[in-house]
Design a protein around this motif. Structure first.
Motif, PDB file in Angstrom:
ATOM      1  N   ALA A  74       0.832  -1.208   0.000  1.00 33.43           N
ATOM      2  CA  ALA A  74       0.000   0.000   0.000  1.00 33.43           C
ATOM      3  C   ALA A  74       0.863   1.253   0.000  1.00 33.43           C
ATOM      4  N   ARG A  75       0.388   2.296  -0.670  1.00 36.40           N
ATOM      5  CA  ARG A  75       0.979   3.622  -0.574  1.00 36.40           C
ATOM      6  C   ARG A  75       0.134   4.529   0.322  1.00 36.40           C
ATOM      7  N   VAL A  76      -1.183   4.285   0.351  1.00 38.05           N
ATOM      8  CA  VAL A  76      -2.101   5.097   1.145  1.00 38.05           C
ATOM      9  C   VAL A  76      -2.896   4.168   2.050  1.00 38.05           C
ATOM     10  N   VAL A  77      -3.060   4.578   3.310  1.00 35.94           N
ATOM     11  CA  VAL A  77      -3.924   3.878   4.252  1.00 35.94           C
ATOM     12  C   VAL A  77      -5.042   4.835   4.638  1.00 35.94           C
ATOM     13  N   SER A  78      -6.296   4.409   4.434  1.00 36.43           N
ATOM     14  CA  SER A  78      -7.446   5.254   4.730  1.00 36.43           C
ATOM     15  C   SER A  78      -8.139   4.739   5.985  1.00 36.43           C
ATOM     16  N   LEU A  79      -8.210   5.605   7.011  1.00 39.63           N
ATOM     17  CA  LEU A  79      -8.783   5.247   8.310  1.00 39.63           C
ATOM     18  C   LEU A  79      -9.984   6.150   8.605  1.00 39.63           C
ATOM     19  N   SER A  80     -11.166   5.621   8.456  1.00 38.55           N
ATOM     20  CA  SER A  80     -12.372   6.363   8.826  1.00 38.55           C
ATOM     21  C   SER A  80     -12.886   5.836  10.160  1.00 38.55           C
ATOM     22  N   LEU A  81     -11.972   5.772  11.115  1.00 40.45           N
ATOM     23  CA  LEU A  81     -12.295   5.247  12.446  1.00 40.45           C
ATOM     24  C   LEU A  81     -11.335   5.852  13.445  1.00 40.45           C
ATOM     25  N   GLY A  82     -11.635   5.652  14.720  1.00 39.53           N
ATOM     26  CA  GLY A  82     -10.732   6.159  15.734  1.00 39.53           C
ATOM     27  C   GLY A  82     -11.352   6.098  17.111  1.00 39.53           C
TER      28      GLY A  82
END
Length: 589
Positions: A302-310
């Protein structure tokens, strides 16, 4: 749960014709009505049916992160971790993950095992394995639907959503606007974006050929479908997020009478997706699960990691884990949070790019968290994207001679219903509906006094066969916060309308109303969860154009080219401003 079942019609069968008298004069209800939750669903709602994060089983053990001392070799975390993992297991602790980038393991420990670990010279510290959650879905009120035209007349560019245009994505790969990807243009081709979320509807047409690899970190297999072990669907969160990043051109699912046959297209329509399922059916996970998924993303290229959480707070392990990904060439993009407060973790981590939400008029969304850590904003209000097949709903309404636009509530059952439009006020009691009868009617409710599910239950028990939630205090075209039905229970079809439609409906109380909700493969929702993948997609476009770029160079291009909003320069409300794909490409060194 599979495709929508017409559960809302169960309430109709319970209202017998002979009960056509006013039902609520003394808070009475129609006999036999099924409304709201039912006995036996408590365990499912609490995740006791195997849908909870796999590392938090109710066995009396505490989930923790155990860190080990590096000693004289601070550079080789893996060797330190290997010996530490062996020692941890020797105490009887249940090790669930061994990390490469940090000297730590995830484990579930009893009080006795924790006592032994805390007193070992190998152990540096023991951290709480925090609960993290999805940042959405917040259903939006509605936006004007496309004009009514035949399928043959719809140009391919009708796949371009409002949010897509706002971030300039089509200007990058469809400069002439003909609905065809330009030859040689950056499209995300060759770039892998890792979506750490609730999994994906793998059979959705928009993702055919898009998924390079997937892993389910809850069930520990490579089937990352957004489903539980009994086949029930999750929240659809990951499917919505993934569509914003990389829905394919011209591969549309079922859109409803007024949608584009091609569905919609993502910011980086040729990017490859890596799907890491970490969220359970209620949208929760453990910090340790996310850390494992991050290392898997790296291993998959991966080059980008998308996190819509936290959630939770920074720990030494999380700070080192995010720093390691950045050092290894990955850009982590995270949603700032939906609480209207300070930027939440991990978006606030110094190695992570934090994204807040704006609406189509470039105004800050009221729910969007803000603060000094905020980097960028992106569309996050009333965002159209992919949803598990058949779990979205397209709504049409008619009242006398009018056809006001409406939006189905998230998770509303589908079906056709009709009846007299009855004023049910705030829906806050069992006598809220004026002139209610058990013959059935369409309830008009002003939301906000009580939770949506409580208002629904109240008016259904008085005979309502469908419900319209008004927006009398919201601006025309604005959004109403959290109009969503619970995933389980018995509900009637339900929609929301904007201020203009609310005004019109008030003038037609007592008239005949008809609602039709059709199952579709898309939905509109709001949240910073939706904003973050726009930035992830734009980052993929930059790497598609220039594979040699470092994460720092990509971030600098994104921030320096952003459309400045609010006060001049970077500010805590908008960060550097609205992400813009074409302008960012022009800023590349």
């Amino acid at each position: 749960m599979r495709r929508w079942v017409f559960v809302g019609l169960l309430a109709l069968a319970a209202c017998a014709p002979e009960s056509s008298t006013r039902a609520s004069a003394q808070g009475q209800v129609c006999p036999g009505v099924l409304a709201g939750g039912v006995v036996g669903e408590t365990a499912t709602r609490q995740g006791l049916d195997g849908t909870q994060p796999s590392r938090t089983q109710d066995d009396g053990r505490e989930p923790v992160i155990i860190r080990f001392r590096r000693g004289g070799d601070p550079t080789h975390a893996s060797a330190v971790t290997a010996s530490g993992a062996s020692f941890t297991a020797s105490t009887g602790a249940k090790v669930s993950a061994v990390y490469r980038n940090i000297p730590a393991v995830a484990a579930r420990v009893s009080p006795t095992e924790r006592f032994l670990l805390e007193r070992s010279e190998l152990v540096e510290s023991i951290e709480v394995d925090q609960l993290w959650s999805a940042q959405g879905l917040t259903p939006a009120l509605f936006a004007p639907l496309p004009r009514q035209v035949t399928a043959a007349a719809l140009p391919p560019s009708d796949e371009y959503t409002e949010g897509l245009r706002l971030v300039q994505a089509p200007e990058v790969w469809d400069a002439n606007g003909d609905g065809v990807l330009d030859v040689g243009a950056p499209t995300g081709q060759g770039v892998k974006v890792c979506i750490i979320d609730s999994g994906l509807d793998m059979e959705h047409p928009e993702f055919e050929g898009a998924v390079a690899a997937s892993h389910d970190f809850l069930d520990n297999d490579d089937d990352a479908n957004d489903r539980g072990d009994r086949g029930q669907w999750g929240q659809g969160h990951g499917t919505h997020v993934a569509g914003i990043v990389a829905a394919r051109m011209g591969q549309g699912g079922v859109t409803g009478p007024r949608g584009s046959p091609g569905g919609m297209v993502g910011v980086a329509p040729n990017a490859s997706l890596l799907i890491a399922r970490v969220l359970d059916l209620q949208g929760h996970t453990q910090m340790s699960v996310v850390l494992s998924a991050m290392e898997w993303c790296e291993s998959q290229g991966a080059r980008v990691v998308s996190l819509s959480l936290g959630g939770g707070t920074a720990t030494r392990s999380t700070v080192e884990a995010f720093e390691a990904l950045l050092d290894h060439g990955l850009l982590v993009v995270a949603a700032s949070g939906n609480q209207g407060g300070p930027v939440m973790y991990p978006a606030s981590d110094p190695s992570v790019l934090a994204v807040g939400a704006v609406d189509s008029r470039e105004r800050r969304a009221g729910f969007s968290n803000a603060g000094a850590e905020l980097s960028l904003v992106a569309p996050g209000v009333d965002v159209l994207s992919t949803f598990p097949r058949g779990l979205g709903a397209y709504a049409e309404m008619s009242v006398d001679d009018a056809s006001p636009l409406s939006r189905s509530l998230l998770y509303s059952p589908t079906g056709d219903t009709s009846g007299r439009l009855v004023d049910c006020g705030l829906g806050d009691s069992l006598d809220a509906c004026l002139d209610a009868t058990c013959d059935g009617f369409v309830a008009y409710v002003r939301p906000g006094a009580v939770p949506v599910d409580q208002a629904m239950s109240n008016v259904m028990r008085q005979g309502a066969r469908a419900v319209i939630f008004a927006a009398e205090d919201a601006p025309a075209g604005g959004a109403v916060d959290i109009l969503s039905l619970p995933r389980s229970g018995h509900w009637a079809p339900a929609v929301s309308v904007n201020q203009a439609a609310s005004t019109m409906l008030r003038q037609r109380l007592g008239a005949d109303a008809r609602l039709s909700l059709l199952p579709v493969d898309y939905t509109h929702v709001s949240g910073t969860s939706m904003a973050a993948p726009y930035v992830s997609g734009v980052a993929a476009l930059l790497w598609s154009a220039r594979p040699e770029l470092t994460p720092q160079q990509v971030r600098e291009a994104l921030e320096s080219s952003a459309r400045d909003l609010g006060v001049q320069g970077r500010d805590p409300v908008f960060g550097h401003g609205l992400v813009r794909a074409r302008d960012a490409l022009q800023r590349l060194p």
